[in-house]
Scaffold this active site. Structure first.
Site, mmCIF file in Angstrom:
data_model
loop_
_atom_site.group_PDB
_atom_site.id
_atom_site.type_symbol
_atom_site.label_atom_id
_atom_site.label_comp_id
_atom_site.label_asym_id
_atom_site.label_seq_id
_atom_site.Cartn_x
_atom_site.Cartn_y
_atom_site.Cartn_z
ATOM 1 N N ASN A 119 9.954 11.505 -10.736
ATOM 2 C CA ASN A 119 10.476 12.773 -10.251
ATOM 3 C C ASN A 119 11.546 12.527 -9.180
ATOM 4 O O ASN A 119 11.962 11.406 -8.962
ATOM 5 C CB ASN A 119 9.312 13.625 -9.726
ATOM 6 N N HIS A 166 10.465 -7.181 7.599
ATOM 7 C CA HIS A 166 11.214 -7.763 8.708
ATOM 8 C C HIS A 166 10.224 -8.353 9.703
ATOM 9 O O HIS A 166 9.086 -7.890 9.803
ATOM 10 C CB HIS A 166 12.069 -6.696 9.396
ATOM 11 N N GLY A 225 3.049 12.507 -5.318
ATOM 12 C CA GLY A 225 4.210 12.706 -4.460
ATOM 13 C C GLY A 225 4.064 12.036 -3.102
ATOM 14 O O GLY A 225 2.976 11.956 -2.538
ATOM 15 N N ALA A 261 -1.388 11.920 -3.482
ATOM 16 C CA ALA A 261 -0.165 12.264 -2.766
ATOM 17 C C ALA A 261 -0.253 11.877 -1.293
ATOM 18 O O ALA A 261 -1.286 12.024 -0.660
ATOM 19 C CB ALA A 261 0.105 13.760 -2.893
ATOM 20 N N LYS A 321 -7.265 3.922 0.216
ATOM 21 C CA LYS A 321 -8.563 3.311 -0.101
ATOM 22 C C LYS A 321 -9.119 3.938 -1.377
ATOM 23 O O LYS A 321 -8.844 5.100 -1.680
ATOM 24 C CB LYS A 321 -9.551 3.530 1.040
ATOM 25 N N ARG A 360 -13.149 6.727 -5.830
ATOM 26 C CA ARG A 360 -14.158 6.579 -6.884
ATOM 27 C C ARG A 360 -13.488 6.127 -8.172
ATOM 28 O O ARG A 360 -12.269 6.140 -8.294
ATOM 29 C CB ARG A 360 -14.921 7.877 -7.119
#
Length: 200
Positions: free
Chosen positions: A82, A112, A143, A161, A181, A184
């Site tokens: 998108n 860096h 998103g 998202a 993380k 499930r």
């Protein structure tokens, strides 16, 4: 070993050498052309495959698109991204088949030094290093997901998202958060056929 070869191998390199600057400029000009074309323009695909030669023929970027080099990106079949996709490919970025990106997804391979004294060791130089990213088949990134270098996201996983992915994610899971993380496993109950409310 050239600075480009060091960069792609994940070694420390000087990002300001002419070889890298010229390659980036060439790709920036292609990006400008790509982002200036309308969605129905047949030249759009031609420009995209010049920009990202490792992309399959069934790749679609809604645009605008931003890349560092483009030539270190490989994308499988039936890929969709998108708006505002950013892929900084200072190290190889490998994206599998049937992968979906929501808006504002960023894949960021470069890093860096943490100590400011190491970022510009001598005048006219810029010390960087990068780590590869692998997105396996059938992954969906929601998103505003950010994926750091050195990360692999396993087959069929969904990243929620707004997540910042700093470590590997196994196959077949829902994961989200900052840092991202595992929440499930994706199960049979998640199949659309098991949700009749979607069709009423």
């Amino acid at each position: 070993m050239t600075e480009l070869e060091k960069m792609v191998k994940g070694l420390g390199y000087n990002g300001l050498v002419p070889e890298l600057q010229e390659l980036q400029l060439k790709q920036m000009l292609l990006l400008e052309k790509f982002n200036a074309t309308s969605l129905g323009d047949p030249k759009r695909d031609e420009i995209l495959h010049e920009l990202i030669p490792g992309a399959s023929k069934t790749v679609y970027f809604r645009g605008p698109l931003y890349v560092d080099y483009g030539c270190f990106i490989t994308i499988g079949e039936r890929f969709y991204a998108n708006f505002n996709c950013t892929i900084l490919d200072c190290c190889p970025v490998t994206i599998g088949n049937n992968v979906l990106f929501g808006p504002n997804v960023s894949l960021l391979t470069p890093e860096h030094p943490l100590d400011y004294r190491d970022r510009y060791p001598t005048p006219g130089s810029d010390f960087e290093f990068a780590r590869p990213i692998v997105i396996e088949d059938d992954v969906w990134l929601g998103g505003n997901v950010v994926v750091r270098g050195g990360v692999r996201i396993g087959k069929g996983s969904v990243i929620g998202a707004g997540s910042v992915v700093t470590k590997d994610i196994p196959a077949g899971v829902i994961a989200f958060g900052n840092p991202c993380k595992v929440y499930r496993k994706i199960e049979e109950k998640d199949r659309v056929k098991n949700h009749p409310e979607l069709w009423e």
